[in-house]
Design an enzyme around this catalytic site. Sequence first.
Site, PDB file in Angstrom:
ATOM      1  N   TYR A  65     116.707  53.877  66.430  1.00 23.19           N
ATOM      2  CA  TYR A  65     115.902  53.511  65.258  1.00 23.19           C
ATOM      3  C   TYR A  65     116.681  53.722  63.963  1.00 23.19           C
ATOM      4  O   TYR A  65     116.576  52.933  63.027  1.00 23.19           O
ATOM      5  CB  TYR A  65     114.555  54.249  65.260  1.00 23.19           C
ATOM      6  CG  TYR A  65     113.563  53.499  66.119  1.00 23.19           C
ATOM      7  CD1 TYR A  65     112.895  52.381  65.623  1.00 23.19           C
ATOM      8  CD2 TYR A  65     113.364  53.848  67.445  1.00 23.19           C
ATOM      9  CE1 TYR A  65     112.033  51.644  66.414  1.00 23.19           C
ATOM     10  CE2 TYR A  65     112.498  53.115  68.245  1.00 23.19           C
ATOM     11  CZ  TYR A  65     111.831  52.017  67.723  1.00 23.19           C
ATOM     12  OH  TYR A  65     111.003  51.275  68.506  1.00 23.19           O
ATOM     13  N   ARG A  68     118.826  50.815  63.365  1.00 24.41           N
ATOM     14  CA  ARG A  68     118.041  49.687  62.847  1.00 24.41           C
ATOM     15  C   ARG A  68     117.669  49.925  61.382  1.00 24.41           C
ATOM     16  O   ARG A  68     117.653  48.995  60.578  1.00 24.41           O
ATOM     17  CB  ARG A  68     116.781  49.491  63.690  1.00 24.41           C
ATOM     18  CG  ARG A  68     117.110  49.037  65.112  1.00 24.41           C
ATOM     19  CD  ARG A  68     115.866  48.820  65.943  1.00 24.41           C
ATOM     20  NE  ARG A  68     115.004  47.774  65.412  1.00 24.41           N
ATOM     21  CZ  ARG A  68     113.753  47.578  65.805  1.00 24.41           C
ATOM     22  NH1 ARG A  68     113.222  48.355  66.715  1.00 24.41           N
ATOM     23  NH2 ARG A  68     113.037  46.594  65.295  1.00 24.41           N
ATOM     24  N   GLN A  95     104.278  41.359  62.187  1.00 22.96           N
ATOM     25  CA  GLN A  95     104.610  42.233  63.311  1.00 22.96           C
ATOM     26  C   GLN A  95     105.896  42.994  63.001  1.00 22.96           C
ATOM     27  O   GLN A  95     106.333  43.822  63.779  1.00 22.96           O
ATOM     28  CB  GLN A  95     104.834  41.405  64.579  1.00 22.96           C
ATOM     29  CG  GLN A  95     103.635  40.583  64.995  1.00 22.96           C
ATOM     30  CD  GLN A  95     104.026  39.548  66.035  1.00 22.96           C
ATOM     31  OE1 GLN A  95     104.099  39.832  67.220  1.00 22.96           O
ATOM     32  NE2 GLN A  95     104.308  38.342  65.582  1.00 22.96           N
ATOM     33  N   VAL A  97     108.637  45.493  61.317  1.00 22.63           N
ATOM     34  CA  VAL A  97     108.620  46.901  60.915  1.00 22.63           C
ATOM     35  C   VAL A  97     109.586  47.147  59.753  1.00 22.63           C
ATOM     36  O   VAL A  97     109.728  48.271  59.298  1.00 22.63           O
ATOM     37  CB  VAL A  97     108.939  47.819  62.126  1.00 22.63           C
ATOM     38  CG1 VAL A  97     107.789  47.769  63.134  1.00 22.63           C
ATOM     39  CG2 VAL A  97     110.244  47.429  62.805  1.00 22.63           C
ATOM     40  N   HIS A 113     102.575  46.543  63.443  1.00 21.88           N
ATOM     41  CA  HIS A 113     103.374  47.369  64.351  1.00 21.88           C
ATOM     42  C   HIS A 113     104.040  48.550  63.635  1.00 21.88           C
ATOM     43  O   HIS A 113     105.011  49.108  64.130  1.00 21.88           O
ATOM     44  CB  HIS A 113     104.421  46.508  65.063  1.00 21.88           C
ATOM     45  CG  HIS A 113     103.811  45.545  66.037  1.00 21.88           C
ATOM     46  ND1 HIS A 113     104.475  44.445  66.531  1.00 21.88           N
ATOM     47  CD2 HIS A 113     102.588  45.521  66.618  1.00 21.88           C
ATOM     48  CE1 HIS A 113     103.667  43.795  67.372  1.00 21.88           C
ATOM     49  NE2 HIS A 113     102.524  44.418  67.430  1.00 21.88           N
ATOM     50  N   CYS A 121     104.297  62.522  63.184  1.00 20.14           N
ATOM     51  CA  CYS A 121     104.371  63.548  64.226  1.00 20.14           C
ATOM     52  C   CYS A 121     104.035  62.930  65.584  1.00 20.14           C
ATOM     53  O   CYS A 121     103.041  62.222  65.719  1.00 20.14           O
ATOM     54  CB  CYS A 121     103.392  64.667  63.900  1.00 20.14           C
ATOM     55  SG  CYS A 121     103.311  65.907  65.201  1.00 20.14           S
ATOM     56  N   CYS A 142     108.263  68.543  63.456  1.00 21.79           N
ATOM     57  CA  CYS A 142     107.151  68.500  62.504  1.00 21.79           C
ATOM     58  C   CYS A 142     106.998  69.889  61.880  1.00 21.79           C
ATOM     59  O   CYS A 142     106.943  70.884  62.601  1.00 21.79           O
ATOM     60  CB  CYS A 142     105.882  68.106  63.266  1.00 21.79           C
ATOM     61  SG  CYS A 142     104.377  68.219  62.297  1.00 21.79           S
ATOM     62  N   GLY A 182     108.061  32.423  62.752  1.00 21.79           N
ATOM     63  CA  GLY A 182     109.112  33.184  63.426  1.00 21.79           C
ATOM     64  C   GLY A 182     108.634  34.221  64.416  1.00 21.79           C
ATOM     65  O   GLY A 182     109.144  35.334  64.438  1.00 21.79           O
ATOM     66  N   ASN A 208     109.074  27.617  63.211  1.00 19.51           N
ATOM     67  CA  ASN A 208     109.963  28.310  64.155  1.00 19.51           C
ATOM     68  C   ASN A 208     111.242  27.504  64.284  1.00 19.51           C
ATOM     69  O   ASN A 208     111.229  26.279  64.168  1.00 19.51           O
ATOM     70  CB  ASN A 208     109.283  28.453  65.531  1.00 19.51           C
ATOM     71  CG  ASN A 208     109.905  29.557  66.366  1.00 19.51           C
ATOM     72  OD1 ASN A 208     111.077  29.475  66.747  1.00 19.51           O
ATOM     73  ND2 ASN A 208     109.135  30.599  66.637  1.00 19.51           N
TER      74      ASN A 208
HETATM   75  P1  NAD Z   1     110.703  37.774  68.936  1.00 20.67           P
HETATM   76  O1  NAD Z   1     112.092  38.313  68.831  1.00 20.67           O
HETATM   77  O2  NAD Z   1     110.008  37.863  70.241  1.00 20.67           O
HETATM   78  O3  NAD Z   1     110.687  36.231  68.506  1.00 20.67           O
HETATM   79  C1  NAD Z   1     111.343  35.774  67.349  1.00 20.67           C
HETATM   80  C2  NAD Z   1     110.930  34.334  67.144  1.00 20.67           C
HETATM   81  O4  NAD Z   1     111.495  33.894  65.931  1.00 20.67           O
HETATM   82  C3  NAD Z   1     111.405  33.366  68.229  1.00 20.67           C
HETATM   83  O5  NAD Z   1     110.340  32.500  68.574  1.00 20.67           O
HETATM   84  C4  NAD Z   1     112.536  32.584  67.558  1.00 20.67           C
HETATM   85  O6  NAD Z   1     112.643  31.244  68.021  1.00 20.67           O
HETATM   86  C5  NAD Z   1     112.109  32.631  66.103  1.00 20.67           C
HETATM   87  N1  NAD Z   1     113.193  32.569  65.124  1.00 20.67           N
HETATM   88  C6  NAD Z   1     114.432  33.140  65.195  1.00 20.67           C
HETATM   89  N2  NAD Z   1     115.116  32.907  64.076  1.00 20.67           N
HETATM   90  C7  NAD Z   1     114.304  32.181  63.260  1.00 20.67           C
HETATM   91  C8  NAD Z   1     114.453  31.634  61.949  1.00 20.67           C
HETATM   92  N3  NAD Z   1     115.576  31.807  61.240  1.00 20.67           N
HETATM   93  N4  NAD Z   1     113.421  30.949  61.427  1.00 20.67           N
HETATM   94  C9  NAD Z   1     112.272  30.758  62.137  1.00 20.67           C
HETATM   95  N5  NAD Z   1     112.077  31.249  63.374  1.00 20.67           N
HETATM   96  C10 NAD Z   1     113.081  31.961  63.931  1.00 20.67           C
HETATM   97  O7  NAD Z   1     109.887  38.468  67.764  1.00 20.67           O
HETATM   98  P2  NAD Z   1     108.334  38.779  67.601  1.00 20.67           P
HETATM   99  O8  NAD Z   1     107.541  37.615  68.080  1.00 20.67           O
HETATM  100  O9  NAD Z   1     108.189  39.264  66.222  1.00 20.67           O
HETATM  101  O10 NAD Z   1     108.039  39.978  68.605  1.00 20.67           O
HETATM  102  C11 NAD Z   1     108.961  41.016  68.825  1.00 20.67           C
HETATM  103  C12 NAD Z   1     108.489  42.424  68.498  1.00 20.67           C
HETATM  104  O11 NAD Z   1     109.633  43.136  68.042  1.00 20.67           O
HETATM  105  C13 NAD Z   1     107.480  42.568  67.406  1.00 20.67           C
HETATM  106  O12 NAD Z   1     106.511  43.411  67.882  1.00 20.67           O
HETATM  107  C14 NAD Z   1     108.190  43.244  66.228  1.00 20.67           C
HETATM  108  O13 NAD Z   1     107.445  44.374  65.783  1.00 20.67           O
HETATM  109  C15 NAD Z   1     109.459  43.770  66.783  1.00 20.67           C
HETATM  110  N6  NAD Z   1     110.662  43.479  65.947  1.00 20.67           N
HETATM  111  C16 NAD Z   1     110.608  43.569  64.575  1.00 20.67           C
HETATM  112  C17 NAD Z   1     111.735  43.263  63.803  1.00 20.67           C
HETATM  113  C18 NAD Z   1     111.668  43.393  62.297  1.00 20.67           C
HETATM  114  O14 NAD Z   1     110.921  44.203  61.786  1.00 20.67           O
HETATM  115  N7  NAD Z   1     112.444  42.587  61.530  1.00 20.67           N
HETATM  116  C19 NAD Z   1     112.917  42.855  64.420  1.00 20.67           C
HETATM  117  C20 NAD Z   1     112.932  42.785  65.819  1.00 20.67           C
HETATM  118  C21 NAD Z   1     111.788  43.088  66.549  1.00 20.67           C
HETATM  119 ZN    ZN Z   2     102.775  67.752  63.927  1.00 20.22          ZN
END
Ligand code: NAD
Ligand code: ZN
Length: 240
Positions: A65, A68, A95, A97, A113, A121, A142, A182, A208
């Site tokens: 994490y 990231r 979705q 983070v 999410h 904690c 914590c 996306g 997408n």
């Molecule tokens: P996913 O990785 O499953 O899907 C990403 C989607 O975005 C795909 O359908 C892909 O075709 C599309 N895509 C990729 N590049 C694109 C662009 N430039 N323009 C438009 N579309 C594009 O992601 P999800 O559906 O968000 O689910 C994954 C889980 O992972 C979520 O729960 C999320 O919380 C987490 N996550 C978050 C982040 C972040 O915060 N940036 C990054 C990775 C994963």
């Molecule tokens: Zn605690």
Amino acid sequence: MLDDARAALRDATRPVAFSGAGLSAESGIPTFREAQTGLWARYDPMALASPEGFTADPELVVAWYNDRRRRVASAQPNPAHRALAGRRDVAHITQNVDDLAERAGATDVVHLHGSLGWDRCSAGCGRRRLIDMADPPSLYACNRCGHWMRPDVVWFGEQLPFTAWSRADELAAEADVFIVIGTSARVHPAAGLITAAGAGGAELIVVNIERTPAHGIQLTGPAGEIVPELLKPTRPRSDD
Ligand code: NAD
Ligand code: ZN
């Protein structure tokens, strides 16, 4: 297609955007599958993003994490984040983070999410702490109950935060246009919001980079190009 989508949006009174990792892809934040590259490719996502994985090896999970977090800290919002932030009339459920929507100026994003920018904690005592994502702390306890602190994000098998989910559910049910940006729409229950919005009568617009099996108006291409075109303010109609 873009004209149809813009027309739907122009007539909307309760437009909602629902975003996933693809929104931040052009900022250089890997989507979920891509995040499993390099050093992390040999780990199972369940080992990195589940309560069981955290119990088994909390240091490993926090290291992933923190990796990231540093990536997010050095990334910049892209034109799609800025276009969304500029349209206060379009509610935004994400979705993601990361904090790129907020850094583009958005003030009211529903984070289904959780957020990388906070720890909480792991024993659920209620303690939370704001994190400097450029320089995140390694595993620590914590200061209220002594259990490990963990990233305030939703892991596999965990429930979504109640307040965020309730707001998202209500926004989806009442939306008249629902813009899906996306997301692979495979992570439930978040993806169920698309079905709920459709069932509530919303027109769906799907942005997408790949064609998706979703219903609705499909705008195929990068979010950073399509979203600003879609959300560009229209001139008021002369018959208004
Ligand atoms: P996913 O990785 O499953 O899907 C990403 C989607 O975005 C795909 O359908 C892909 O075709 C599309 N895509 C990729 N590049 C694109 C662009 N430039 N323009 C438009 N579309 C594009 O992601 P999800 O559906 O968000 O689910 C994954 C889980 O992972 C979520 O729960 C999320 O919380 C987490 N996550 C978050 C982040 C972040 O915060 N940036 C990054 C990775 C994963
Ligand atoms: Zn605690």
